[in-house]
Design a protein around this motif. Structure first.
Motif, PDB file in Angstrom:
ATOM      1  N   CYS A 126      14.537  13.247   0.710  1.00 28.11           N
ATOM      2  CA  CYS A 126      14.877  13.796  -0.605  1.00 28.11           C
ATOM      3  C   CYS A 126      15.219  12.694  -1.601  1.00 28.11           C
ATOM      4  O   CYS A 126      14.828  12.758  -2.775  1.00 28.11           O
ATOM      5  CB  CYS A 126      16.032  14.784  -0.472  1.00 28.11           C
ATOM      6  N   GLU A 127      15.952  11.682  -1.166  1.00 26.00           N
ATOM      7  CA  GLU A 127      16.256  10.552  -2.041  1.00 26.00           C
ATOM      8  C   GLU A 127      14.964   9.875  -2.495  1.00 26.00           C
ATOM      9  O   GLU A 127      14.817   9.495  -3.670  1.00 26.00           O
ATOM     10  CB  GLU A 127      17.144   9.550  -1.300  1.00 26.00           C
ATOM     11  N   MET A 128      14.025   9.692  -1.555  1.00 28.71           N
ATOM     12  CA  MET A 128      12.737   9.093  -1.892  1.00 28.71           C
ATOM     13  C   MET A 128      12.000   9.921  -2.927  1.00 28.71           C
ATOM     14  O   MET A 128      11.470   9.399  -3.918  1.00 28.71           O
ATOM     15  CB  MET A 128      11.888   8.961  -0.615  1.00 28.71           C
ATOM     16  N   ALA A 129      11.968  11.251  -2.734  1.00 30.86           N
ATOM     17  CA  ALA A 129      11.223  12.124  -3.641  1.00 30.86           C
ATOM     18  C   ALA A 129      11.798  12.065  -5.055  1.00 30.86           C
ATOM     19  O   ALA A 129      11.049  11.944  -6.041  1.00 30.86           O
ATOM     20  CB  ALA A 129      11.248  13.551  -3.113  1.00 30.86           C
ATOM     21  N   ILE A 130      13.106  12.152  -5.178  1.00 30.85           N
ATOM     22  CA  ILE A 130      13.734  12.139  -6.503  1.00 30.85           C
ATOM     23  C   ILE A 130      13.495  10.794  -7.192  1.00 30.85           C
ATOM     24  O   ILE A 130      13.181  10.734  -8.393  1.00 30.85           O
ATOM     25  CB  ILE A 130      15.232  12.453  -6.373  1.00 30.85           C
ATOM     26  N   PHE A 131      13.615   9.705  -6.450  1.00 30.24           N
ATOM     27  CA  PHE A 131      13.395   8.371  -7.022  1.00 30.24           C
ATOM     28  C   PHE A 131      11.961   8.214  -7.513  1.00 30.24           C
ATOM     29  O   PHE A 131      11.712   7.787  -8.650  1.00 30.24           O
ATOM     30  CB  PHE A 131      13.716   7.303  -5.978  1.00 30.24           C
ATOM     31  N   ASN A 132      10.997   8.572  -6.681  1.00 31.64           N
ATOM     32  CA  ASN A 132       9.588   8.383  -7.043  1.00 31.64           C
ATOM     33  C   ASN A 132       9.181   9.266  -8.219  1.00 31.64           C
ATOM     34  O   ASN A 132       8.435   8.836  -9.111  1.00 31.64           O
ATOM     35  CB  ASN A 132       8.685   8.683  -5.838  1.00 31.64           C
ATOM     36  N   ILE A 133       9.670  10.493  -8.215  1.00 34.78           N
ATOM     37  CA  ILE A 133       9.288  11.405  -9.289  1.00 34.78           C
ATOM     38  C   ILE A 133       9.959  11.021 -10.597  1.00 34.78           C
ATOM     39  O   ILE A 133       9.395  11.183 -11.685  1.00 34.78           O
ATOM     40  CB  ILE A 133       9.574  12.860  -8.864  1.00 34.78           C
ATOM     41  N   ALA A 134      11.157  10.451 -10.514  1.00 39.24           N
ATOM     42  CA  ALA A 134      11.784   9.937 -11.734  1.00 39.24           C
ATOM     43  C   ALA A 134      10.949   8.816 -12.336  1.00 39.24           C
ATOM     44  O   ALA A 134      10.775   8.729 -13.564  1.00 39.24           O
ATOM     45  CB  ALA A 134      13.197   9.443 -11.426  1.00 39.24           C
ATOM     46  N   HIS A 193      -0.920   8.090  11.516  1.00 43.39           N
ATOM     47  CA  HIS A 193      -0.164   8.138  10.266  1.00 43.39           C
ATOM     48  C   HIS A 193       1.303   8.494  10.409  1.00 43.39           C
ATOM     49  O   HIS A 193       2.059   8.354   9.447  1.00 43.39           O
ATOM     50  CB  HIS A 193      -0.870   9.081   9.282  1.00 43.39           C
ATOM     51  N   ASN A 194       1.743   8.955  11.590  1.00 49.04           N
ATOM     52  CA  ASN A 194       3.186   9.130  11.745  1.00 49.04           C
ATOM     53  C   ASN A 194       3.832   7.876  12.341  1.00 49.04           C
ATOM     54  O   ASN A 194       5.018   7.866  12.637  1.00 49.04           O
ATOM     55  CB  ASN A 194       3.525  10.375  12.580  1.00 49.04           C
ATOM     56  N   ALA A 195       3.014   6.830  12.501  1.00 47.94           N
ATOM     57  CA  ALA A 195       3.548   5.530  12.912  1.00 47.94           C
ATOM     58  C   ALA A 195       2.984   4.460  12.005  1.00 47.94           C
ATOM     59  O   ALA A 195       2.642   3.367  12.441  1.00 47.94           O
ATOM     60  CB  ALA A 195       3.196   5.250  14.365  1.00 47.94           C
ATOM     61  N   ALA A 196       2.859   4.790  10.723  1.00 49.95           N
ATOM     62  CA  ALA A 196       2.309   3.863   9.745  1.00 49.95           C
ATOM     63  C   ALA A 196       3.427   3.010   9.152  1.00 49.95           C
ATOM     64  O   ALA A 196       4.609   3.213   9.442  1.00 49.95           O
ATOM     65  CB  ALA A 196       1.579   4.642   8.645  1.00 49.95           C
ATOM     66  N   HIS A 197       3.032   2.082   8.286  1.00 50.40           N
ATOM     67  CA  HIS A 197       4.014   1.205   7.657  1.00 50.40           C
ATOM     68  C   HIS A 197       4.621   1.907   6.431  1.00 50.40           C
ATOM     69  O   HIS A 197       4.569   1.411   5.311  1.00 50.40           O
ATOM     70  CB  HIS A 197       3.346  -0.109   7.261  1.00 50.40           C
ATOM     71  N   ASP A 198       5.163   3.092   6.666  1.00 49.53           N
ATOM     72  CA  ASP A 198       5.868   3.811   5.616  1.00 49.53           C
ATOM     73  C   ASP A 198       7.112   4.427   6.209  1.00 49.53           C
ATOM     74  O   ASP A 198       7.396   4.258   7.397  1.00 49.53           O
ATOM     75  CB  ASP A 198       4.965   4.863   4.946  1.00 49.53           C
ATOM     76  N   LEU A 199       7.853   5.148   5.396  1.00 51.41           N
ATOM     77  CA  LEU A 199       9.156   5.626   5.860  1.00 51.41           C
ATOM     78  C   LEU A 199       9.116   7.024   6.482  1.00 51.41           C
ATOM     79  O   LEU A 199      10.140   7.519   6.947  1.00 51.41           O
ATOM     80  CB  LEU A 199      10.169   5.593   4.711  1.00 51.41           C
ATOM     81  N   ILE A 200       7.951   7.673   6.510  1.00 53.46           N
ATOM     82  CA  ILE A 200       7.917   9.076   6.922  1.00 53.46           C
ATOM     83  C   ILE A 200       8.145   9.246   8.420  1.00 53.46           C
ATOM     84  O   ILE A 200       9.093   9.893   8.854  1.00 53.46           O
ATOM     85  CB  ILE A 200       6.590   9.740   6.506  1.00 53.46           C
ATOM     86  N   GLY A 201       7.271   8.690   9.252  1.00 54.12           N
ATOM     87  CA  GLY A 201       7.404   8.817  10.692  1.00 54.12           C
ATOM     88  C   GLY A 201       7.170  10.239  11.161  1.00 54.12           C
ATOM     89  O   GLY A 201       6.534  11.049  10.484  1.00 54.12           O
ATOM     90  N   PHE A 210      10.330  20.693   1.807  1.00 52.50           N
ATOM     91  CA  PHE A 210       9.371  19.709   2.308  1.00 52.50           C
ATOM     92  C   PHE A 210       8.234  19.468   1.322  1.00 52.50           C
ATOM     93  O   PHE A 210       7.702  18.356   1.236  1.00 52.50           O
ATOM     94  CB  PHE A 210       8.830  20.127   3.680  1.00 52.50           C
ATOM     95  N   GLU A 211       7.865  20.485   0.567  1.00 47.73           N
ATOM     96  CA  GLU A 211       6.825  20.255  -0.433  1.00 47.73           C
ATOM     97  C   GLU A 211       7.312  19.286  -1.514  1.00 47.73           C
ATOM     98  O   GLU A 211       6.554  18.416  -1.972  1.00 47.73           O
ATOM     99  CB  GLU A 211       6.365  21.562  -1.077  1.00 47.73           C
ATOM    100  N   ALA A 212       8.559  19.429  -1.917  1.00 48.63           N
ATOM    101  CA  ALA A 212       9.117  18.492  -2.896  1.00 48.63           C
ATOM    102  C   ALA A 212       9.065  17.059  -2.365  1.00 48.63           C
ATOM    103  O   ALA A 212       8.682  16.121  -3.082  1.00 48.63           O
ATOM    104  CB  ALA A 212      10.557  18.881  -3.226  1.00 48.63           C
ATOM    105  N   GLY A 256       6.652  13.909  -3.680  1.00 46.94           N
ATOM    106  CA  GLY A 256       7.278  12.653  -4.060  1.00 46.94           C
ATOM    107  C   GLY A 256       6.699  11.467  -3.308  1.00 46.94           C
ATOM    108  O   GLY A 256       6.465  10.396  -3.890  1.00 46.94           O
ATOM    109  N   PHE A 257       6.437  11.661  -2.023  1.00 46.26           N
ATOM    110  CA  PHE A 257       5.862  10.565  -1.245  1.00 46.26           C
ATOM    111  C   PHE A 257       4.434  10.256  -1.676  1.00 46.26           C
ATOM    112  O   PHE A 257       4.067   9.094  -1.872  1.00 46.26           O
ATOM    113  CB  PHE A 257       5.891  10.904   0.242  1.00 46.26           C
ATOM    114  N   GLN A 258       3.606  11.276  -1.826  1.00 46.34           N
ATOM    115  CA  GLN A 258       2.211  11.043  -2.198  1.00 46.34           C
ATOM    116  C   GLN A 258       2.101  10.401  -3.583  1.00 46.34           C
ATOM    117  O   GLN A 258       1.276   9.508  -3.806  1.00 46.34           O
ATOM    118  CB  GLN A 258       1.425  12.357  -2.152  1.00 46.34           C
TER     119      GLN A 258
END
Length: 582
Positions: free
Chosen positions: A422-430, A485-493, A538-540, A544-546
């Protein structure tokens, strides 16, 4: 944008040592072969992560890098392993190993009473970085055994040992850059400084993967050496690529980077164009699928689109820097996708999960692995974004596929917490849509921790875009690229299956009715909680991630690629008003 994430795990040092010991004992018992070499490298990578974790543990206690018997022992053990890797590689995977008789005692000295925070080595996991590249780069560098070798933690801990072994130099030091990612600096005690700088007239090798956006990790170690009397012409860099520093680099660092030698042997030169056939990826793959003669086509960096799509105007976007190396191999008896899946056992782990999905009919057949690459059958077909599959058939197949993953594939690694998402989504969308939109999204998200007890991590797919699916010539629906993609170099996992459900809804633009049908199918198969509040949250986070991911991807691309990426970002942004009720 918040996109990337480091994969960290907390381990018991004794349990890690036991794993290293088992692998090294297996090497001793195995016949000379590439498989033995792979096991040796796997033990080396794990040792490097342990030594890194122990060094960072001591750094955390002291607030600086210092002289350490524990780190000295780790550096010597890594150099010993590196010498065996070098010998095995240069002998074409033949010959005997020569571990010292007391290697088990030396391994036991890598101990800690406290849990150790270990970081996954990104280059080995994601970017086809091979340890032998650093051995070969050091071998042609013309540096002498008097060279002082400094590895930059994390992965530089092990990479420096490879350079040290190839130069026959003393065991390498490792330093931990700290501070802002674009303005790193090192903290070194006077005692360690005196030891490293004992002969400022010798050459210094600075070893790490990268550089990335700023190159400040390489830069800060070089700054520290120069500030302590080392002349610039004594500095040598061992990076993982030949490129320049990224756009966030200082002009001082950029100038020095251009002036000083960079010793690099690429994976292409190491394993694709090697003179010795035993060192070629083509040979390794042929050993798995059979057939001495084969043709190869590089599909990396978005090049796969030219095979799947006739018209470039129909190409989907590609985040080229994050795509794994991949090749189309056409050999006697069939065609195969040979794709990098990671060193250190990642390839075998993905192959096991892939075999389960393949047997269930969801993905192409897995043929096997060869030193970090996974080989699967190449199927001709039409991507979903250009096929005639009905929307009902798509939703039904998505439901069966996601339900199967949720039921049969438990999470094998961690991922961001719901709060972090959620922190990621709010930051990216801002950043992308402004603070007002982000504030409204925050109201939709509200208190995410209320859902934590209802979520269950599974082995999510994390990549459900229409171009990731094929309809084969015989009408079969197949998911491609289902293991990474659930073990990629991103924060999702790994996440709750709700992440994939909303991903499918967004990417296929499912209606409310279609979404409910998909959620019902998955819930029936896997007995999971897919109520509206879970899916909305989760959609939010997914949007934000995409938005953040593709915003990062548009840097340094041509006009055609930028247009594809901008269109993709707009599609995600256009969905936000519906979600937040604007």
């Amino acid at each position: 944008m918040l996109v990337y994430g480091d994969v960290e795990h907390i381990e018991n040092a004794a349990a890690v040592r036991a794993s290293i010991s088992r692998m090294m004992m297996a090497c001793i018992e195995m016949q000379p072969s590439r498989q033995r070499h792979e096991t040796l490298v796997r033990a080396f990578i794990l040792t490097g992560e342990l030594v890194q974790g122990l060094a960072d543990q001591e750094f955390g206690r002291k607030g600086a890098d210092d002289i350490s018997e524990l780190q000295d022992a780790g550096a010597k053990f890594l150099r010993m392993q590196a010498r065996e890797i070098m010998r095995s590689w240069r002998n074409g995977f033949s010959g005997s190993l020569s571990f010292p008789e007391d290697w088990t005692t030396k391994l036991e000295s890598l101990a800690s009473a406290d849990p150790v925070r270990m970081k996954r080595a990104e280059g080995y996991a994601f970017y086809a970085l091979y340890p032998e590249s650093y051995i070969e780069a050091a071998s042609i560098s013309n540096l002498t055994p008097k060279t002082v070798v400094i590895g930059i933690r994390s992965i530089g801990t092990g990479l420096a040992a490879l350079v040290s072994a190839a130069l026959d130099a003393e065991p390498a030091y490792s330093l931990r850059p700290t501070g802002h990612p674009f303005e790193r600096y090192v903290r070194v005690t006077p005692a360690l400084s005196k030891r490293i700088l004992a002969d400022p007239e010798t050459d210094f090798a600075i070893v790490d993967e990268g550089p990335g956006l700023s190159g400040s990790s390489f830069g800060c170690v070089a700054d520290w050496l120069q500030e302590n009397g080392v002349a610039s012409d004594r500095l040598h860099f061992f990076p993982s690529h030949t490129g320049e520093l990224g756009p966030q680099a200082s002009e001082q660092h950029r100038t020095r980077w251009r002036d000083r030698p960079r010793h690099v042997v690429s994976v292409d030169d190491l394993a694709l164009k090697a003179q010795d056939p035993k060192h070629r990826l083509q040979t390794w793959a042929a050993d798995v699928v059979g057939g001495a003669r084969s043709s190869w086509r590089d599909l990396s960096g978005g090049a796969w689109r030219a095979v799947r799509y006739r018209d470039p105007s129909h190409w989907p976007p590609s985040y080229m820097q994050m795509e794994k190396r991949k090749f189309l191999m056409e050999a006697e008896g069939g065609a195969w996708l040979v794709k990098f899946a990671g060193l250190g056992g990642s390839d075998s782990d993905k192959a096991r999960r892939g075999s389960l999905l393949s047997e269930a009919g969801f993905i192409p057949r897995i043929a096997g692995t060869c030193y970090g690459f996974i080989i699967e059958e190449w199927l001709d077909g039409t991507p979903f974004d250009h096929s005639a599959v009905s929307r009902r058939d798509i939703a039904d197949h998505l439901g069966r596929y996601l339900g199967f993953r949720a039921r049969h594939l438990p999470a094998r690694n961690g991922g961001a917490s719901i709060q972090k998402l959620c922190e990621m989504a709010i930051f990216n969308i801002a950043k992308a849509a402004g603070s007002d939109t982000a504030e409204k999204l925050g109201c939709v998200i509200s208190t995410p921790e209320r859902l934590a007890g209802r979520l269950r991590r599974v082995d999510t797919d994390n990549r459900l875009h229409p171009w990731e699916w094929l309809t084969t010539t015989n009408g079969r629906i197949v998911k491609t690229d289902a293991l990474d993609h659930n073990a990629a170099h991103d924060l999702i996992g790994c996440q709750d299956i709700a992440w994939d459900v909303v991903g499918a809804c967004v990417e296929f633009e499912l209606s409310s009715k279609e979404r409910d049908r998909l959620a019902d199918l998955v819930a029936q198969e896997a007995d999971c909680d897919l109520r509206d509040d879970v899916l909305k949250l989760f959609e939010a986070c997914y949007l934000g991630f995409q938005i953040g991911l593709w915003s990062q991807a548009r840097a340094s691309v041509d006009d055609a690629e930028r247009e594809r990426i901008e269109s993709t970002i707009k599609r995600y942004l256009d969905r936000l008003p519906q979600l937040i009720g604007a």
